[in-house]
Design a protein around this motif. Structure first.
Motif, short mmCIF file in Angstrom:
data_model
loop_
_atom_site.label_atom_id
_atom_site.label_comp_id
_atom_site.label_asym_id
_atom_site.label_seq_id
_atom_site.Cartn_x
_atom_site.Cartn_y
_atom_site.Cartn_z
N GLU A 24 0.83 -1.20 0.00
CA GLU A 24 0.00 0.00 0.00
C GLU A 24 0.87 1.26 0.00
N HIS A 25 1.96 1.21 0.75
CA HIS A 25 2.85 2.38 0.83
C HIS A 25 3.58 2.61 -0.50
N ILE A 26 4.16 1.57 -1.06
CA ILE A 26 4.96 1.75 -2.27
C ILE A 26 4.07 2.10 -3.46
N ALA A 27 2.79 1.76 -3.40
CA ALA A 27 1.87 2.10 -4.48
C ALA A 27 1.64 3.61 -4.57
N THR A 28 2.03 4.35 -3.53
CA THR A 28 1.87 5.81 -3.57
C THR A 28 3.03 6.49 -4.28
N ARG A 29 4.06 5.72 -4.68
CA ARG A 29 5.17 6.32 -5.42
C ARG A 29 4.75 6.57 -6.86
N LEU A 150 15.82 -0.72 -5.55
CA LEU A 150 16.04 -0.49 -4.12
C LEU A 150 16.32 0.99 -3.84
N LEU A 151 17.04 1.63 -4.75
CA LEU A 151 17.33 3.06 -4.60
C LEU A 151 16.03 3.87 -4.59
N LEU A 152 15.15 3.61 -5.56
CA LEU A 152 13.88 4.32 -5.63
C LEU A 152 13.02 4.05 -4.40
N THR A 153 13.02 2.81 -3.94
CA THR A 153 12.22 2.45 -2.77
C THR A 153 12.71 3.18 -1.53
N SER A 159 10.29 9.90 1.83
CA SER A 159 9.31 10.90 1.40
C SER A 159 9.89 11.90 0.40
N LEU A 160 10.73 11.41 -0.50
CA LEU A 160 11.25 12.25 -1.56
C LEU A 160 10.58 11.89 -2.89
N ALA A 161 10.52 12.86 -3.78
CA ALA A 161 9.97 12.64 -5.11
C ALA A 161 11.08 12.18 -6.05
N THR A 162 10.74 11.34 -7.00
CA THR A 162 11.73 10.82 -7.95
C THR A 162 11.14 10.76 -9.35
N LEU A 163 12.03 10.72 -10.31
CA LEU A 163 11.65 10.53 -11.71
C LEU A 163 12.75 9.74 -12.39
N VAL A 164 12.38 8.69 -13.09
CA VAL A 164 13.35 7.89 -13.86
C VAL A 164 13.33 8.37 -15.30
N HIS A 165 14.52 8.60 -15.84
CA HIS A 165 14.64 9.09 -17.21
C HIS A 165 15.65 8.21 -17.95
N THR A 166 15.38 7.96 -19.23
CA THR A 166 16.29 7.17 -20.05
C THR A 166 17.66 7.84 -20.10
N ALA A 167 18.70 7.04 -19.97
CA ALA A 167 20.07 7.58 -19.93
C ALA A 167 20.58 7.87 -21.34
N ALA A 204 -1.28 8.14 -14.99
CA ALA A 204 -0.29 7.46 -14.15
C ALA A 204 -0.94 6.66 -13.03
N LEU A 205 -2.20 6.91 -12.77
CA LEU A 205 -2.91 6.20 -11.72
C LEU A 205 -3.48 4.88 -12.21
N ASP A 206 -3.42 4.64 -13.50
CA ASP A 206 -3.97 3.42 -14.10
C ASP A 206 -2.95 2.31 -14.01
N ARG A 207 -3.13 1.41 -13.08
CA ARG A 207 -2.21 0.28 -12.88
C ARG A 207 -2.90 -1.03 -13.22
N LYS A 208 -2.19 -1.92 -13.84
CA LYS A 208 -2.75 -3.22 -14.19
C LYS A 208 -3.06 -4.00 -12.91
N PRO A 209 -4.20 -4.70 -12.87
CA PRO A 209 -4.53 -5.50 -11.69
C PRO A 209 -3.67 -6.76 -11.63
#
Length: 217
Positions: A24-29, A150-153, A159-167, A204-209
């Motif tokens: 439940e917590h990680i789903a808020t990322r 693990l870094l993102l988690t 409680s920091l915001a993150t964004l992954v971008h193609t290198a 971004a809120l649309d996640r596959k079940p």
């Protein structure tokens, strides 16, 4: 060699409850594209990278290096290079279908957050231990991917915001981060506090079940 650390003797219902709470917590990322310039302590970034370094890897070669950018000059140079690459993509290479999907998520060619966010982490994969090592590291991309997870988690736990971008552009990142040829950039991770007007796009809120992402054999 050392003995395996014993598991905490928990009943199954408690294990399930702990897993559910974490799920439940990680789903808020979510990916953030509007950052504040509010500082983030270096010690926090160091701790997150240390957590990433505990990841499993092929033959325990630990084929990762995290180059951390914080100076205004480095971040400006990164933004200029990335936006040039992005304009090339949005100008036609990406195709209209891809561009539509990305725009639904708030992605654009302009990346002001690369200069605004206090930290940019560039994750490199080491194809070999050194330029002179003839033995290649196995499963580099997979290993670095797990470490970045693990870094993102850890950053989300703080409680920091993150964004992954193609290198990209790849070789530019080697030069900017002063990394050797046997390392390849795999991803950029933007880290900071969200801006006051930051939002999460509806797409971004649309996640596959679960039944669409798992099968039981």
């Amino acid at each position: 060699m050392r003995p395996w650390t014993p598991d905490i003797d928990l009943p199954d219902h408690e294990r399930i409850a702990r897993a559910a709470a974490f799920c439940e917590h990680i789903a808020t990322r979510h990916s953030c594209r509007r950052f504040s310039s509010r500082p983030v302590p270096r010690a926090l970034i160091e701790t997150a990278i240390a957590a990433a370094g505990s990841a499993p890897s092929g033959a325990n070669r630990q084929p990762w290096h995290f180059a951390v950018l914080s100076s205004p000059g480095a971040k400006t140079a990164l933004r200029v290079a990335v936006e040039e690459e992005e304009r090339h993509f949005y100008g036609g290479i990406g195709g209209s279908e891809w561009q539509g999907l990305l725009q639904e998520l708030g992605a654009k060619a302009e990346k002001p957050y690369l200069e605004i966010a206090p930290w940019i982490i560039v994750a490199f994969g080491q194809t070999r231990a050194s330029d002179t090592d003839r033995f290649p590291n196995p499963h580099v991309t997979e290993s670095v991917g797990i470490a970045c997870g693990l870094l993102l988690t850890t950053l989300h736990q703080a409680s920091l915001a993150t964004l992954v971008h193609t290198a990209t552009p790849a070789r530019f990142l080697n030069r900017l981060c002063r990394r050797p040829e046997h390392e390849k950039p795999i991803m950029l991770i933007v880290v900071g506090h969200p801006a006051p007007d930051a939002t999460v796009p509806a797409a971004a809120l649309d996640r596959k079940p679960l039944d669409q992402i798992a099968s039981w054999l």
